[in-house]
Structure formats: C-alpha cells, structure tokens
Write an enzyme that holds these catalytic residues in place. Sequence first.
Site, PDB file in Angstrom:
ATOM      1  N   LYS A  40       0.841  -1.202   0.000  1.00  0.00           N
ATOM      2  CA  LYS A  40       0.000   0.000   0.000  1.00  0.00           C
ATOM      3  C   LYS A  40       0.879   1.256   0.000  1.00  0.00           C
ATOM      4  O   LYS A  40       0.680   2.172  -0.787  1.00  0.00           O
ATOM      5  CB  LYS A  40      -0.928  -0.012   1.223  1.00  0.00           C
ATOM      6  CG  LYS A  40      -1.789   1.222   1.303  1.00  0.00           C
ATOM      7  CD  LYS A  40      -2.769   1.187   2.458  1.00  0.00           C
ATOM      8  CE  LYS A  40      -3.500   2.518   2.544  1.00  0.00           C
ATOM      9  NZ  LYS A  40      -4.442   2.593   3.653  1.00  0.00           N
ATOM     10  N   GLY A  77      -4.662  -1.779   4.800  1.00  0.00           N
ATOM     11  CA  GLY A  77      -3.807  -2.870   4.313  1.00  0.00           C
ATOM     12  C   GLY A  77      -4.401  -4.244   4.575  1.00  0.00           C
ATOM     13  O   GLY A  77      -4.428  -5.107   3.703  1.00  0.00           O
TER      14      GLY A  77
HETATM   15  O1  F6P Z   1       3.431  -2.785   9.650  1.00  0.00           O
HETATM   16  C1  F6P Z   1       2.081  -3.092   9.558  1.00  0.00           C
HETATM   17  C2  F6P Z   1       1.557  -2.885   8.165  1.00  0.00           C
HETATM   18  O2  F6P Z   1       1.394  -1.536   7.917  1.00  0.00           O
HETATM   19  C3  F6P Z   1       0.253  -3.636   7.945  1.00  0.00           C
HETATM   20  O3  F6P Z   1      -0.840  -2.955   8.424  1.00  0.00           O
HETATM   21  C4  F6P Z   1       0.272  -3.826   6.462  1.00  0.00           C
HETATM   22  O4  F6P Z   1      -0.614  -4.829   6.043  1.00  0.00           O
HETATM   23  C5  F6P Z   1       1.718  -4.187   6.238  1.00  0.00           C
HETATM   24  O5  F6P Z   1       2.429  -3.405   7.179  1.00  0.00           O
HETATM   25  C6  F6P Z   1       2.236  -3.953   4.855  1.00  0.00           C
HETATM   26  O6  F6P Z   1       2.158  -2.608   4.484  1.00  0.00           O
HETATM   27  P1  F6P Z   1       2.279  -2.157   2.983  1.00  0.00           P
HETATM   28  O7  F6P Z   1       1.149  -2.748   2.227  1.00  0.00           O
HETATM   29  O8  F6P Z   1       2.260  -0.671   2.990  1.00  0.00           O
HETATM   30  O9  F6P Z   1       3.599  -2.678   2.452  1.00  0.00           O
END
Ligand code: F6P
Length: 523
Positions: free
Chosen positions: A203, A263
Amino acid sequence: MPSFSSSPAWQALLAHRDALAGKRIPDLWEEDPQRGARLTFGCAGLQVDFSKQRVTDATLEGLVALARERDLAGAVERLFGGERVNATENRPALHTALRGEEHVLVEGVDILEDIERGRERMRVFSNAVRDGQWKGATGAKFTHVLALGIGGSALGPRVVIEALADAADGPQVRFVSNIDPAELDDALRGLDPAATLVVIASKTFTTQETMGNAAAARAWIARGLGNDAVAKHFVAATANTAAAVAWGLPECNVFPFGEWVGGRYSVWSSVGLPVAMAVGMARFEQLLAGAHAVDLEFRSNPLERNVPALMALIGIWNRNALGAGTHAVLAYGSRLEHLTTYLQQLEMESLGKRVDEQGEPLDFPTCPVIWGGVGTPGQHAYHQWLHQGTDAVSCDFVVSARPMGSNPAHHEILLSHACAQSEALMRGNRAEQGHRYYPGDRPSTTFVLPELDAHHLGALVAMYEHKVFAEATLWGIDAFDQWGVELGKAIAGEVLPALRGAEQSLHPATRHLLDVIQRVGTQ
Ligand code: F6P
C-alpha cells in the site's frame, strides 16, 4: 455515551452472567434440545452454528441490547457511507466499496468509477498473463508469479490461492514476505526469470521488507534478462503510484487502490491480482460477490440474526464476561492453512488496542490472542491444551460440508473429527478423575461452508471483517489504525547501522544483545 464497561447494557449482562454461574453448555442443551436450530443462522450461503456457546436467549437479548445502546447500526452506516471511521488517520475504510456497486463519495468524489476501472484493468491484465498475450522479455509465457508483500499485502491473496488450489489453472504463485533472505532464495529456486512475473504489493510502497525483496528480485531479473526486462516482468499493486513509478515501473504497470483501503482489508483491491492470475478473474469476482452478500446482510439484517454482529457480541461475551483471553481458529481443511494467520492480522492488528477512540486508557481487556491452525493435525499438537489447559479459551471451527479433495471417505473422517472436537470441548469428561478429567464447557462456533469455493470463502472473510468492526464499535476503539507497529520499525532503523559498524547510540540492552549476536556469529 458511557464507556463500554460502564454502559447499563453491559452491567446488566454481567449480572446475567453471575445469575448463569454454574450453568454449563451441556446443561443448556439438556434444558433446551431445540437450541441447535434456534442458534444456527444462515449468512451468504454459510451456516453458522452458535449453539455450543455459553449463551441463552436472555444472553442474546442482553447482547443485542448492548449493540443498540452502542449504536452499532449507526456505526455500520457510517462505515458503508464513507465517513472517516479511521479517526486517528482521519480517513474512511471503504473495503466494502471494492466489492459492491454503490456510489460512495470520498472527499466529494464518487469512487465507483475508479473501482470499476481498476477491476477492468485487473481483468484484462490477468487474462493476458493467463493466456500468454502478456509475455516476458524473451517472449516466454509466464508460468510463475513471484508475489512480494507482507501483512495485508500478502496474507489475503495467499489464503485465497491456497484455498482455491483445485481451481488454480494459471501461473503458479509463490509468496515472499520476510526480509530473511532464505525466503526469497527458496522461492526463486527452480524459477526461470524469463517465465516469472513479479508482483510488488505494498500500500505504502515503502515497507522495508517488501522493498528490499523487490530490489533483490529486480537484480535477479536484470542478471538473467538485462535491465530492460524490468518493465515486462514487474507490476505493482499500491496506493502510492508515484513511488512505484519512481522505483522504475511504467505507470501502466501500476494497479492503484485508494488510501481508503486498509492494508489488512486490501485483498479485494488490486492486491488480489495474484488471485486473478492464479484462478481467473471470474473466481476473484465470485470472492467479491460472496463478501458483498455478507455486506448486504450485515447492513440490513436485524441484530437478532445478523451473523457478523452476533460473532462480535458473542466474542465480547466470551472475552469480557467469561474471561477467555485466547481464541483459537480451527480450520478443518489443509487448504485453509493460512486462514488463522490471516485472521491473526485482521483481529490482532485491528483490535489490539489499549485506548479508546479519544486516546483514553481502557479499563477492560480487548482483543484476545488469536491463534490456531488446521485440523486434524492440530489435534495432535495443541488440542491437549484446549481440552485440559488451565486457561479459558473460545474456539471457531471452520468446515466444508462437501469434500475438498478427491476422497470423500477421508473427508467424512475429517468431518467426524471436527464434530467430535467441538462436542468434547463442550461436554468434557467429568466422570473421570485426575489426568483423565476434562472440564468441558469450552465454547465454540462452527462455520459450515457448503464447499470451499471463492464465493463462500469471500463470505467467510467478510464475516470476520465485520465482526472486527462491530467489536471495535462496541468497545469504542479504532479498528483501522496500527500505531503499535511503529516503535519497533524506528528502533530497527537505529540498530541496522550499528549492526553494519556505524557509531550509534543504542539502548544498553540492545547494545548487549548485538554484542552477543556478533560474538556468537564470529566464534
Ligand atoms: O506494519 C504493519 C503494516 O502496515 C500492515 O498494516 C500492512 O498490512 C503491512 O504493514 C504492509 O504494508 P504495505 O502494504 O504498505 O507494504
């Protein structure tokens, strides 16, 4: 509104709990042999059997009164309507919009058009990969997808692809989440770069583990096929298109989704791209449809037979009235191996909170420890603890009525064990003494899927999502932030340079541990 713990409905429930004291679940069955029918509810094609919970009609009435007092219905409307239910990040949580066809405004802009465009792009791209029109740099068809992502950017697609293994007629997907280099090494073993498409799902597009693995995968592709191959071999699912483009992807390789998708709620977005490639877009859309069917029921069913709301209410009853500090999810199906891990993130990251929405400390416990795994193997590991351990625990069983593999006789054995375990947990064996004594009275819910297909899996996951939302509403906490993960990230950012030899001021405990690690590593 008074806090959860001081609300009149909750106080009434505690009094009711005390009045029930000494009534065990088997007693409730003896008094009311019809409770099975009354406490089993349909939702989006699944049947959910709450009859082995330690609840009576009066308990449910009290819980429904609690939901009314906490204005669950109002909160549900705010969720679906796109209000900023994620208070600390000041944004809506609109994963439900990804699987519906309703016009929802975010900052005055209707997001439906974007959602439909995104889905169409996923369809076109996944079809092109599956039928070999989108080829690698050498003209080879993609036989493998390397899916890079962590947490919500990996767990959802992984659960779905594993569950739908029967239908996996596209490229084979391998997931890499950990920054442990062994995981990428193992995933790359036997892969041909010419036939491998890499999906970077993040994300934020800043997560250290994912970006580290993306860089390593890019080096692997470039080594095998040259730098120019990157544009053919990498795509991204992200809410940060600019970062993906800055990373080196053409914008047409980026499948964006909105900031308003959390996420851990993102499997319904372009994060689901590996699913569409593995099992086809039609099945991905069945997954969405199953979840949407639950959305409709959650939004409109009366609380008395609203399954996600009842899951939440009974969850709170077990946690806050009966003192169950742990909740085990027991999925009877090997293809559901990662369901517990998925739910662990969904529930524990959402509900692992110690303050209310205003930041005031809570005077009651929130999320239990979510754990579990797959039956029957779990029966030969931790079920001993479930049956005779000293802690209060509640369980969810997940079963598929129809066989998941090719041998119906074995499926019958599997089902016999699922039924037996929930009965044993409930009944115990109080005729025995000493080591053979089982206390019983362990509450459980059983989710019965007609079959393990995309529709019913989507429905199951959406039920848990809404359970989490409803629990957060009842407790008065924010289910959509996760500030607790930040401190460790910041400290790791200080430790890494120290590990690499830089002068760095560290906490003495960490300095000591680093010394131990470095000493052991050089022995
Ligand atoms: O560190 C927790 C988190 O932000 C989760 O909430 C999320 O699913 C995961 O890390 C991955 O984040 P990203 O999709 O931004 O890489």
